[in-house]
Design a protein around this motif. Sequence first.
Motif, mmCIF file in Angstrom:
data_model
loop_
_atom_site.group_PDB
_atom_site.id
_atom_site.type_symbol
_atom_site.label_atom_id
_atom_site.label_comp_id
_atom_site.label_asym_id
_atom_site.label_seq_id
_atom_site.Cartn_x
_atom_site.Cartn_y
_atom_site.Cartn_z
ATOM 1 N N VAL A 1 -42.146 -27.187 4.546
ATOM 2 C CA VAL A 1 -41.048 -28.325 5.091
ATOM 3 C C VAL A 1 -41.443 -28.348 6.627
ATOM 4 O O VAL A 1 -41.091 -27.534 7.489
ATOM 5 C CB VAL A 1 -39.624 -28.205 4.801
ATOM 6 N N ARG B 1 -50.297 -33.298 5.495
ATOM 7 C CA ARG B 1 -50.209 -34.196 4.326
ATOM 8 C C ARG B 1 -51.284 -33.684 3.082
ATOM 9 O O ARG B 1 -50.998 -33.319 1.969
ATOM 10 C CB ARG B 1 -50.491 -35.490 4.520
ATOM 11 N N LEU C 1 -44.024 -31.208 3.261
ATOM 12 C CA LEU C 1 -42.932 -32.154 3.007
ATOM 13 C C LEU C 1 -42.464 -32.314 4.450
ATOM 14 O O LEU C 1 -41.843 -31.726 4.946
ATOM 15 C CB LEU C 1 -41.777 -31.459 2.371
ATOM 16 N N ILE D 1 -40.264 -34.262 7.223
ATOM 17 C CA ILE D 1 -38.978 -34.884 7.314
ATOM 18 C C ILE D 1 -38.704 -35.197 8.747
ATOM 19 O O ILE D 1 -39.350 -35.082 9.519
ATOM 20 C CB ILE D 1 -38.171 -33.879 6.802
ATOM 21 N N PRO E 1 -34.954 -41.025 5.419
ATOM 22 C CA PRO E 1 -34.521 -40.339 4.433
ATOM 23 C C PRO E 1 -33.793 -39.170 4.726
ATOM 24 O O PRO E 1 -33.926 -38.404 5.642
ATOM 25 C CB PRO E 1 -36.023 -40.081 3.534
ATOM 26 N N ASP E 2 -32.712 -38.804 3.843
ATOM 27 C CA ASP E 2 -31.990 -37.664 4.058
ATOM 28 C C ASP E 2 -32.871 -36.570 3.832
ATOM 29 O O ASP E 2 -33.404 -36.338 2.648
ATOM 30 C CB ASP E 2 -30.939 -37.466 3.112
ATOM 31 N N PRO E 3 -33.036 -35.383 5.026
ATOM 32 C CA PRO E 3 -33.871 -34.234 4.552
ATOM 33 C C PRO E 3 -33.611 -33.301 3.519
ATOM 34 O O PRO E 3 -34.307 -32.888 2.722
ATOM 35 C CB PRO E 3 -33.893 -33.503 5.938
ATOM 36 N N GLN F 1 -34.953 -35.032 0.281
ATOM 37 C CA GLN F 1 -36.034 -34.987 0.130
ATOM 38 C C GLN F 1 -36.424 -33.671 -0.413
ATOM 39 O O GLN F 1 -37.369 -33.491 -1.291
ATOM 40 C CB GLN F 1 -36.783 -35.050 1.464
ATOM 41 N N MET F 2 -35.624 -32.641 0.139
ATOM 42 C CA MET F 2 -36.065 -31.122 -0.255
ATOM 43 C C MET F 2 -35.747 -31.027 -2.040
ATOM 44 O O MET F 2 -36.336 -30.253 -2.534
ATOM 45 C CB MET F 2 -35.544 -29.904 0.521
ATOM 46 N N ALA G 1 -35.687 -33.040 -4.250
ATOM 47 C CA ALA G 1 -36.400 -33.977 -5.008
ATOM 48 C C ALA G 1 -37.723 -33.052 -5.230
ATOM 49 O O ALA G 1 -38.300 -33.189 -6.126
ATOM 50 C CB ALA G 1 -36.678 -35.407 -4.426
ATOM 51 N N ALA G 2 -38.186 -32.510 -3.966
ATOM 52 C CA ALA G 2 -39.496 -31.659 -4.141
ATOM 53 C C ALA G 2 -39.152 -30.555 -4.973
ATOM 54 O O ALA G 2 -40.167 -30.177 -6.107
ATOM 55 C CB ALA G 2 -39.947 -31.104 -2.983
#
Length: 211
Positions: A63, A80, A86, A88, A99-101, A104-105, A107-108
């Motif tokens: 991250v 990438r 990921l 952020i 996006p909310d960090p 995002q985490m 979701a990953a």
Amino acid sequence: MARIVARAIIGFARLLTGMQARWNGCMPMATQRVYFANHSSHGDFVLIWGSLPPDLRPATRPVAGADYWLKSGVRRFIGRDVFNALLIDRTGGRDGTAPDPVAQMVAALAAGSSLIIFPEGTRNTTDERLLPFKSGIYHLARSCPAEAELEFVPVWIDNLNRVMPKGEIVPVPLLCTVTFGTPLRLEAEEPKEAFLARARAGLLSIAPQLD
């Protein structure tokens, strides 16, 4: 191409730092984990990622800050494509649309990835061993289903800040160690302050003793 570049970067890191992995509190396993580490260099996640067995690397995503890794085409490719980081937005977005960090985490993780994070939030350039932890690691633990039994593994990186001191251009070859500690999980009803203190203590417990 990305795989070739990844091997080249890890090979260079090993040549420069010696990069020794020490699994003191757990063993490398195909278990979904969040590796959380001290942060003193942009190369920190390279050493952690490179210390994992090759079969675990593709499922493990560092991250990292989009503001740094999207600055140029080369950085974008490395972040990438090579490391599947990921990325952020650490500013939260001035217009509130970023996006909310934590989301995002989460979701990953839901997609099956493991993560590498740095709870200090920024590189530590002070004389303190660790900066205060940001609350993101706690909110990440709270947002994951309890049945997932997600492991948070402390990782201490030693000496990398001396390989490339701030302001220097030429790196200094030194032995660097990456020590993996005992995993911890968020306990039921555990307060934020208690979890952050326990995570911080777990990380400091595997740091080399000061003279």
